[in-house]
Design a protein around this motif. Structure first.
Motif, short mmCIF file in Angstrom:
data_model
loop_
_atom_site.label_atom_id
_atom_site.label_comp_id
_atom_site.label_asym_id
_atom_site.label_seq_id
_atom_site.Cartn_x
_atom_site.Cartn_y
_atom_site.Cartn_z
N LYS A 1 -17.27 11.09 -110.52
CA LYS A 1 -18.56 11.26 -110.40
C LYS A 1 -18.88 12.64 -111.38
CE LYS A 1 -18.86 10.27 -105.46
NZ LYS A 1 -18.96 10.68 -104.22
N PRO A 2 -20.16 12.30 -111.75
CA PRO A 2 -20.66 13.45 -112.89
C PRO A 2 -20.51 14.97 -112.36
CG PRO A 2 -22.29 11.63 -112.89
CD PRO A 2 -21.17 11.43 -111.78
N GLU A 3 -20.49 14.97 -110.89
CA GLU A 3 -20.27 16.10 -110.40
C GLU A 3 -18.88 16.67 -110.38
OE1 GLU A 3 -21.97 13.67 -108.93
OE2 GLU A 3 -21.65 13.70 -106.61
N ASP A 4 -17.91 16.04 -110.82
CA ASP A 4 -16.26 16.19 -110.97
C ASP A 4 -16.45 17.00 -112.37
OD1 ASP A 4 -15.54 13.13 -109.50
OD2 ASP A 4 -15.56 15.00 -108.45
N THR A 5 -17.32 17.02 -113.02
CA THR A 5 -17.15 17.50 -114.40
C THR A 5 -16.85 19.05 -114.19
OG1 THR A 5 -18.54 15.95 -115.33
CG2 THR A 5 -18.22 18.24 -116.47
N ALA A 6 -15.76 19.53 -114.92
CA ALA A 6 -15.18 20.74 -114.87
C ALA A 6 -13.96 20.86 -115.36
CB ALA A 6 -14.89 21.14 -113.21
N VAL A 7 -13.50 22.16 -115.56
CA VAL A 7 -12.35 22.68 -116.21
C VAL A 7 -11.02 22.57 -115.04
CG1 VAL A 7 -10.68 24.31 -117.46
CG2 VAL A 7 -13.20 23.88 -118.17
N TYR A 8 -10.15 21.71 -115.04
CA TYR A 8 -9.16 21.81 -114.01
C TYR A 8 -8.06 22.64 -114.52
CZ TYR A 8 -11.92 18.12 -111.84
OH TYR A 8 -12.61 17.21 -111.19
N TYR A 9 -7.49 23.34 -113.45
CA TYR A 9 -6.46 24.40 -113.78
C TYR A 9 -5.35 24.20 -112.74
CZ TYR A 9 -9.93 27.27 -116.10
OH TYR A 9 -10.82 27.69 -116.87
N CYS A 10 -4.21 24.00 -113.19
CA CYS A 10 -2.91 23.77 -112.37
C CYS A 10 -2.55 25.11 -111.83
CB CYS A 10 -1.75 23.12 -113.26
SG CYS A 10 -0.28 22.95 -112.30
N SER A 11 -2.08 25.28 -110.70
CA SER A 11 -1.73 26.51 -110.28
C SER A 11 -0.38 26.37 -109.30
CB SER A 11 -2.74 27.18 -109.53
OG SER A 11 -2.55 28.60 -109.14
N LEU A 12 0.26 27.59 -109.24
CA LEU A 12 1.61 27.63 -108.68
C LEU A 12 1.49 28.80 -107.78
CD1 LEU A 12 4.48 26.51 -108.17
CD2 LEU A 12 5.20 27.75 -110.26
N GLY A 13 1.91 28.67 -106.76
CA GLY A 13 1.94 30.01 -105.82
C GLY A 13 2.66 29.90 -104.20
N VAL A 14 2.19 30.64 -103.41
CA VAL A 14 2.90 30.73 -102.10
C VAL A 14 1.93 30.52 -100.95
CG1 VAL A 14 4.83 32.24 -102.98
CG2 VAL A 14 2.79 33.28 -101.75
N VAL A 15 2.57 30.00 -100.01
CA VAL A 15 1.58 29.87 -98.84
C VAL A 15 1.68 31.25 -98.09
CG1 VAL A 15 1.06 28.49 -96.34
CG2 VAL A 15 2.04 27.51 -98.60
N ILE A 16 0.62 31.82 -97.79
CA ILE A 16 0.52 32.90 -96.85
C ILE A 16 0.50 32.46 -95.28
CG2 ILE A 16 -0.66 34.95 -96.35
CD1 ILE A 16 0.39 34.92 -99.26
N LYS A 17 -0.43 31.88 -95.20
CA LYS A 17 -0.20 31.27 -93.79
C LYS A 17 -1.22 30.16 -93.64
CE LYS A 17 -1.37 32.87 -88.95
NZ LYS A 17 -1.70 34.15 -88.31
N GLY A 18 -0.68 29.02 -93.15
CA GLY A 18 -1.65 27.87 -92.75
C GLY A 18 -2.40 27.31 -94.02
N ASP A 19 -3.53 27.40 -94.18
CA ASP A 19 -4.18 26.93 -95.48
C ASP A 19 -4.63 28.11 -96.67
OD1 ASP A 19 -6.17 24.19 -93.83
OD2 ASP A 19 -3.84 24.39 -94.69
N ILE A 20 -3.82 29.25 -96.22
CA ILE A 20 -4.46 30.43 -96.94
C ILE A 20 -2.97 30.45 -98.04
CG2 ILE A 20 -4.55 32.91 -97.09
CD1 ILE A 20 -5.59 32.66 -94.42
#
Length: 121
Positions: free
Chosen positions: A86-105
């Motif tokens: 959709k047009p609202e999906d227009t954006a710069v998309y960034y890949c990221s790598l990290g850790v799970v702090i807790k649950g969905d954080i």
């Protein structure tokens, strides 16, 4: 040092599809969480989708049912399949790598340079 290289962005008409890829390289001891964020003009960066080492995935409400996330562990690569864009999906998309702090954080420690996705109406 960890490098994240994104590919697959571009221009697509509404209703079309794109597949983004992100390959991680460098000194990677473990991949706890890896995924995609996006930032549209004038808006804050937001989570699109993320996958944990345990295989759990999370999607933003705005993309549920349209985007899927998969990974290829042997290549330290994740793929974001984006359908029915959709047009609202227009954006710069960034890949990221990290850790799970807790649950969905999550704490995302590494970022790619971003790839532009433009969806025309």
């Amino acid at each position: 040092q960890v490098q994240l290289v994104e590919s697959g962005g571009g221009l697509v008409q509404a209703g079309g599809s794109l597949r983004l890829s992100c390959a991680a390289s460098g000194t990677i001891f473990s991949i706890d969480a890896m995924g995609w964020y996006r930032q549209a003009p004038g808006k804050q960066r937001e989570l699109v989708s993320i996958i944990t080492s345990g295989g759990s995935t999370k999607f933003a409400d705005a993309v549920k049912g349209r985007f899927t996330l998969s990974r290829e562990n042997a290549k330290n690569t994740v793929y974001l399949q984006m359908n029915n864009l959709k047009p609202e999906d227009t954006a710069v998309y960034y890949c990221s790598l990290g850790v799970v702090i807790k649950g969905d954080i999550y704490r995302m420690d590494y970022w790619g340079k971003g790839t532009l996705v433009t969806v025309s109406s």
